[in-house]
Design a protein around this motif. Structure first.
Motif, short mmCIF file in Angstrom:
data_model
loop_
_atom_site.label_atom_id
_atom_site.label_comp_id
_atom_site.label_asym_id
_atom_site.label_seq_id
_atom_site.Cartn_x
_atom_site.Cartn_y
_atom_site.Cartn_z
N VAL A 127 -49.21 -3.25 14.49
CA VAL A 127 -48.45 -3.88 13.22
C VAL A 127 -49.62 -3.26 11.99
CG1 VAL A 127 -47.36 -5.51 14.34
CG2 VAL A 127 -49.50 -6.06 13.28
N GLY A 128 -50.72 -2.67 12.23
CA GLY A 128 -51.59 -2.29 11.22
C GLY A 128 -51.83 -0.73 11.19
N PHE A 129 -52.36 -0.36 9.77
CA PHE A 129 -52.44 1.11 9.50
C PHE A 129 -53.74 1.08 8.65
CE2 PHE A 129 -51.74 4.43 6.75
CZ PHE A 129 -51.70 5.50 7.45
N ARG A 130 -54.61 2.20 8.89
CA ARG A 130 -55.44 2.56 7.97
C ARG A 130 -55.42 4.00 7.66
NH1 ARG A 130 -61.55 0.31 8.20
NH2 ARG A 130 -60.57 -1.28 6.76
N THR A 131 -55.12 4.47 6.71
CA THR A 131 -54.88 5.95 6.48
C THR A 131 -56.17 6.57 6.64
OG1 THR A 131 -54.30 7.73 4.74
CG2 THR A 131 -55.63 5.88 3.91
N PRO A 132 -56.19 7.81 7.80
CA PRO A 132 -57.60 8.47 8.22
C PRO A 132 -58.09 9.05 7.00
CG PRO A 132 -55.55 9.01 9.30
CD PRO A 132 -54.77 8.33 8.44
N SER A 133 -57.43 9.54 5.76
CA SER A 133 -58.17 10.27 4.98
C SER A 133 -58.54 9.36 3.64
CB SER A 133 -57.33 11.36 4.74
OG SER A 133 -56.11 10.90 4.12
N GLY A 134 -58.36 8.02 3.86
CA GLY A 134 -58.60 7.29 2.57
C GLY A 134 -57.62 7.51 1.45
N ASP A 135 -56.49 8.11 1.60
CA ASP A 135 -55.37 8.39 0.47
C ASP A 135 -54.31 8.49 1.40
OD1 ASP A 135 -55.59 10.96 1.37
OD2 ASP A 135 -56.77 11.35 0.12
N TRP A 136 -53.09 8.66 0.37
CA TRP A 136 -51.62 8.71 0.96
C TRP A 136 -50.83 9.16 -0.22
CZ3 TRP A 136 -51.13 3.14 3.02
CH2 TRP A 136 -50.96 1.99 2.08
N SER A 137 -49.64 9.64 -0.02
CA SER A 137 -48.70 9.90 -0.87
C SER A 137 -47.95 8.79 -1.48
CB SER A 137 -47.83 10.96 -0.40
OG SER A 137 -46.92 10.45 0.66
N GLU A 138 -47.18 8.89 -2.56
CA GLU A 138 -46.49 7.83 -3.23
C GLU A 138 -45.38 7.02 -2.25
OE1 GLU A 138 -43.25 10.21 -5.67
OE2 GLU A 138 -44.89 9.15 -6.96
N GLU A 139 -45.07 7.91 -1.12
CA GLU A 139 -43.99 7.41 -0.24
C GLU A 139 -44.63 6.49 0.94
OE1 GLU A 139 -42.80 11.51 -1.87
OE2 GLU A 139 -44.39 10.69 -0.66
N THR A 140 -45.76 6.56 0.98
CA THR A 140 -46.41 6.09 2.43
C THR A 140 -46.13 4.58 2.71
OG1 THR A 140 -47.99 7.86 2.32
CG2 THR A 140 -48.26 6.00 3.98
N ALA A 141 -46.40 3.87 1.61
CA ALA A 141 -46.22 2.33 1.81
C ALA A 141 -44.93 2.09 2.19
CB ALA A 141 -46.78 1.63 0.55
N ALA A 142 -44.05 2.56 1.44
CA ALA A 142 -42.57 2.19 2.06
C ALA A 142 -42.26 2.60 3.43
CB ALA A 142 -41.76 2.75 0.97
N LEU A 143 -42.71 3.84 3.70
CA LEU A 143 -42.49 4.44 4.92
C LEU A 143 -43.08 3.61 6.09
CD1 LEU A 143 -42.85 8.45 5.91
CD2 LEU A 143 -44.17 6.38 7.25
N LEU A 144 -44.43 3.26 5.83
CA LEU A 144 -44.81 2.17 6.89
C LEU A 144 -44.15 0.90 6.87
CD1 LEU A 144 -48.50 2.99 5.71
CD2 LEU A 144 -47.53 3.76 7.97
N SER A 145 -43.69 0.37 5.78
CA SER A 145 -43.07 -0.89 5.96
C SER A 145 -41.69 -0.63 6.67
CB SER A 145 -42.79 -1.47 4.71
OG SER A 145 -42.20 -2.70 4.62
N ALA A 146 -41.06 0.32 6.58
CA ALA A 146 -39.66 0.55 7.26
C ALA A 146 -40.03 0.94 8.73
CB ALA A 146 -38.80 1.59 6.51
N PHE A 147 -41.28 1.45 8.91
CA PHE A 147 -41.72 1.79 10.30
C PHE A 147 -41.82 0.61 11.08
CE2 PHE A 147 -44.73 3.33 13.66
CZ PHE A 147 -43.62 4.63 13.80
N GLY A 148 -42.23 -0.72 10.43
CA GLY A 148 -42.40 -1.79 11.15
C GLY A 148 -44.06 -2.18 11.11
N VAL A 149 -44.59 -1.51 10.23
CA VAL A 149 -45.99 -1.90 9.91
C VAL A 149 -45.97 -3.04 8.92
CG1 VAL A 149 -48.26 -1.23 8.75
CG2 VAL A 149 -46.95 0.39 10.51
N ILE A 150 -46.97 -4.10 9.01
CA ILE A 150 -46.72 -5.25 7.96
C ILE A 150 -48.00 -4.98 7.21
CG2 ILE A 150 -45.59 -6.58 9.80
CD1 ILE A 150 -48.16 -8.35 10.19
#
Length: 293
Positions: free
Chosen positions: A137-160
């Motif tokens: 249920v958790g995520f840490r971006t491997p590279s220390g950054d992400w795109s502007e869509e990532t947070a919403a994508l993760l939430s929709a994927f079931g990550v809390i």
């Protein structure tokens, strides 16, 4: 009467009146990263064995130390590592610790399209379910950054929750894209990343320009001071540590000194996994009033 400060108004509240929260977190990168992504790692035994030392030798030692101090931790693990060191990854769960998403080959998420990010997450979920029987249920971006869509994508994927950004020393919510609160962020800081003090590789030169290792006792003092500062102000302290860097035989004393210091505070410090912090934050602030800074 003096007006309350902003800090006093926003000081977090932790379960059972505890002073602060500590969520120890380790990235078990193994032999992944840039050299894996460009194909050079598998053909170079020096690169490969340097990374493999983490899950093969350092991780068991770290799990022993955590157990000795009765501490649970969160381990962010690329699923390529899960495929090749399944047994030690299973031990993470057997010890009561958490395992969470960290890409498949430690990809640079900011360079990936939303569809590519989704494919990495889907591949990772399938491997976690098949090899370990869990859905993180958790995520840490491997590279220390992400795109502007990532947070919403993760939430929709079931990550809390995520532990990827740097903008606070308390949890907060990313803006929600639908009903309910957005993704919880548990911020970590580069200045307590063990690479900044303890990592050295000759080639590739990473971290760039690093040509010496810091004094071990100074590193221990620094980490303990950071913990004490967070504890004093009632905040949430998490780490960006790597077994292949910090869990070598001589360096284990640094971690032991840190763990001992945390334990000296007894039950005043809430020492839990990242998923516990995230769930507490959702339960207490589920209206999503705490937005990203």
């Amino acid at each position: 009467m003096p007006m309350p400060t902003l800090f006093q108004q926003t000081r977090p509240v932790w379960p059972q009146g505890r002073q602060s929260a500590v969520a120890l977190a380790f990235d078990v990168d193994g032999p992944t990263g840039d050299a894996m992504l460009d194909g050079s790692l598998l053909s170079n035994p020096r690169y490969f064995t340097q990374g493999a030392y983490g899950p093969w030798r350092a991780l068991p030692r770290l799990l022993d130390l955590l157990a000795a101090y009765e501490l649970k931790a969160t381990f962010f693990v690329p699923t390529w590592v899960v495929l090749h060191w399944t047994d030690i990854c299973a031990r993470i769960l057997c010890e009561g610790c958490e395992i969470a998403y960290h890409g498949h080959r430690h990809e640079v998420f900011i360079d990936c399209s939303p569809q590519e990010q989704l494919e990495i997450m889907e591949r990772s979920r399938a491997i976690f379910q098949e090899r370990l029987g869990v859905t993180p249920v958790g995520f840490r971006t491997p590279s220390g950054d992400w795109s502007e869509e990532t947070a919403a994508l993760l939430s929709a994927f079931g990550v809390i929750y995520s532990s990827s950004m740097r903008g606070d020393d308390r949890p907060y919510f990313h803006p929600a894209q639908g009903p309910g609160p957005g993704l919880v962020e548990i911020p970590a800081r580069w200045d307590i990343d063990d690479y900044t003090a303890l990592a050295y590789t000759e080639e590739p030169d990473f971290p760039i320009g690093l040509d010496r290792i810091s004094d071990y006792r100074a590193v221990e003092r620094n980490w303990c001071a950071e913990f004490e500062g967070y504890n004093r102000e009632g905040l949430c302290w998490t780490t960006i540590l790597h077994p292949k860097v910090c869990a070598k035989p001589g360096r284990l004393g640094i971690l032991e000194g840190l763990f001992r210091r945390i334990r000296e505070h007894g039950d005043a410090v809430w020492t839990v996994k990242c998923q516990d912090v995230a769930q507490w934050w959702i339960d207490r602030h589920g209206a999503g009033l705490e937005q990203t800074p």
